[in-house]
Write a protein that holds these residues in place. Structure first.
Motif, mmCIF file in Angstrom:
data_model
loop_
_atom_site.group_PDB
_atom_site.id
_atom_site.type_symbol
_atom_site.label_atom_id
_atom_site.label_comp_id
_atom_site.label_asym_id
_atom_site.label_seq_id
_atom_site.Cartn_x
_atom_site.Cartn_y
_atom_site.Cartn_z
ATOM 1 N N LYS A 267 0.828 -1.209 0.000
ATOM 2 C CA LYS A 267 0.000 0.000 0.000
ATOM 3 C C LYS A 267 0.862 1.259 0.000
ATOM 4 N N ASP A 268 1.957 1.226 0.748
ATOM 5 C CA ASP A 268 2.842 2.394 0.769
ATOM 6 C C ASP A 268 3.441 2.652 -0.603
ATOM 7 N N GLU A 269 3.884 1.593 -1.284
ATOM 8 C CA GLU A 269 4.466 1.755 -2.609
ATOM 9 C C GLU A 269 3.448 2.309 -3.601
ATOM 10 N N LEU A 270 2.179 1.980 -3.406
ATOM 11 C CA LEU A 270 1.133 2.455 -4.316
ATOM 12 C C LEU A 270 0.605 3.833 -3.934
ATOM 13 N N GLY A 271 1.128 4.418 -2.846
ATOM 14 C CA GLY A 271 0.762 5.785 -2.498
ATOM 15 C C GLY A 271 -0.455 5.911 -1.616
ATOM 16 N N TRP A 272 -0.664 4.958 -0.690
ATOM 17 C CA TRP A 272 -1.838 4.989 0.175
ATOM 18 C C TRP A 272 -1.966 6.322 0.911
ATOM 19 N N ALA A 273 -0.883 6.831 1.448
ATOM 20 C CA ALA A 273 -0.939 8.061 2.238
ATOM 21 C C ALA A 273 -0.433 9.277 1.475
ATOM 22 N N ASP A 274 -0.123 9.123 0.201
ATOM 23 C CA ASP A 274 0.445 10.232 -0.573
ATOM 24 C C ASP A 274 -0.651 11.038 -1.256
ATOM 25 N N PHE A 275 -1.536 11.595 -0.463
ATOM 26 C CA PHE A 275 -2.587 12.426 -1.037
ATOM 27 C C PHE A 275 -2.524 13.816 -0.415
ATOM 28 N N GLN A 276 -2.969 14.801 -1.180
ATOM 29 C CA GLN A 276 -2.994 16.183 -0.718
ATOM 30 C C GLN A 276 -4.406 16.762 -0.783
ATOM 31 N N VAL A 277 -5.384 15.886 -0.862
ATOM 32 C CA VAL A 277 -6.784 16.327 -0.897
ATOM 33 C C VAL A 277 -7.275 16.541 0.534
ATOM 34 N N ARG A 278 -8.371 17.276 0.679
ATOM 35 C CA ARG A 278 -8.839 17.634 2.015
ATOM 36 C C ARG A 278 -10.263 17.167 2.318
ATOM 37 N N SER A 279 -11.076 16.916 1.313
ATOM 38 C CA SER A 279 -12.463 16.533 1.585
ATOM 39 C C SER A 279 -12.559 15.042 1.889
#
Length: 387
Positions: A267-279
């Protein structure tokens, strides 16, 4: 709104020997306005910090695992009335709801498995029991219970009360062989222990498994609570679930380690926490995309690609560069040659599968000119004359 992604039709789901694994994933996030963000325990970091915690369920067996549902947990300060607000739900309530949702969706599994963060909670086990969901969950060695006099007060006390001499004279212990993904096997020892009202024939069994019954090493000893009856016990006849011997209980909980040893890393490699959205909606959509990518990875791993030779790709003649400076605006791209197009129809209606043709796609990229070029002199920044 929850994330639901099944690799197979529930009616033809993998064999019921699989396990429904419950876990939560905490990720560091700043800010106060973003939904679900709050100062809370983040298991990934091993400390309390500002972040988002998402409760997840996944189906797993000895061969594969895939995500089912994911729901972010909202700390109490996001609600007008705090923990007494009707919309507030604890992580335990979310997890129990997701387990019921998986059952309602037709997902077949042998039992629910979770670590001691969930296993130590009596209320959570009662919710699963009320929903008819069998469980095998870890307990902390120091998980206390009421007892008489010198009786065992903790799972560790109950384990030390079991008789053991040596492998030739195991006493209360039974050898259990565990097979790991790399093919090697290990002999562990398991036993039913007594702790308060828990026992081999109680509504909840305490199963202890370890590599060394003498020392009970902390890193290789599990204290497990399960409501699955033992074979030949008085609860077996009336139980809606098949009986589980010690080997089966250890097998079920052993599958849970997919979560720790692979699921989080992928999940980390796929960007689970790599978001910059707020809603809230955007966060859930991002998690849905990651679980889709996760399932595509499994699908590619198991797919049997057709053994077909790659069609020759004709060389693209270089474009004639006109004299003088290049004009601004997008350049015309010639149509792709027929050799770069995927051959054949998709597997089933409504499905486009570019993964069937990766050599063709890569070959088309190889014929392209570099994406960057040296800027012309008139495009470089001009220096101001000295004053």
């Amino acid at each position: 709104m929850s994330t639901e992604l099944l690799l197979a039709d529930p009616a033809t789901a993998p064999h019921p020997g699989g396990v429904l694994v419950i876990d939560d994933s905490g990720d560091r996030k700043d800010g106060k306005a973003t939904p679900h963000v709050g100062r809370q325990w983040l298991g990934r970091l091993g400390k309390t910090d500002n972040g988002i915690v998402t409760v997840t369920t996944c189906w797993a067996d000895e061969n594969l695992y895939y995500p089912l549902h994911a729901v972010p947990y909202s700390p109490a300060h996001h609600f007008p009335k705090g923990r007494s607000d009707p919309g507030f739900r604890t992580k335990l309530q979310i997890a129990a709801e997701l387990a019921r949702t998986a059952k309602a969706a037709g997902v077949a599994f042998r039992a629910v498995a979770a670590d001691c963060a969930y296993g130590d909670q009596d209320s959570f086990r009662r919710q699963l029991d009320a929903a008819g969901l069998p469980f095998v969950m870890a307990l902390k060695p120091s998980h206390g219970t009421w007892a008489y006099g010198k009786d065992a007060y903790t799972p560790a006390d109950a384990a030390r009360a079991l008789t053991w001499t040596d492998p030739e004279h195991p006493g209360d212990w039974t050898p259990v062989e565990r097979t790991f993904r790399d093919g090697h096997t290990e002999t562990w020892w398991a036993a039913d222990a007594h702790l308060g009202w828990w026992g081999p024939d109680g509504n909840v069994r305490l199963v202890v498994t370890t590599t060394d019954p003498t020392t009970l090493p902390a890193q290789a000893t599990w204290y497990l609570a399960t409501d699955l009856p033992r074979p030949g016990g008085p609860r077996e006849a009336d139980s809606p679930e098949p009986a589980a011997d010690l080997h089966e209980v250890v097998r079920i909980y052993g599958i849970r380690h997919w979560i720790e040893q692979s699921y989080k890393q992928v999940k980390d490699e796929l960007g689970w926490a790599d978001f910059q959205v707020r809603s809230d909606t955007a966060i859930r959509r991002h998690q849905t995309l990651v679980t889709c990518a996760f399932s595509f990875c499994w699908d590619t791993w198991f797919a049997q690609l057709p053994d077909r030779k790659l069609a020759p790709v004709p060389a693209v003649p270089p474009a004639v560069t006109p004299a003088g400076p290049a004009e601004r605006g997008p350049r015309q791209t010639p149509p792709a040659p027929n050799g770069q197009l995927a051959q054949g129809d998709p597997r089933r209606p409504g499905l486009a599968r570019p993964l069937d043709h990766p050599p063709t796609l890569l070959a088309s990229l190889d014929q392209r000119t570099p994406a960057t070029r040296t800027p012309s002199p008139d495009q470089r920044r001009r220096r101001r004359p000295p004053t």
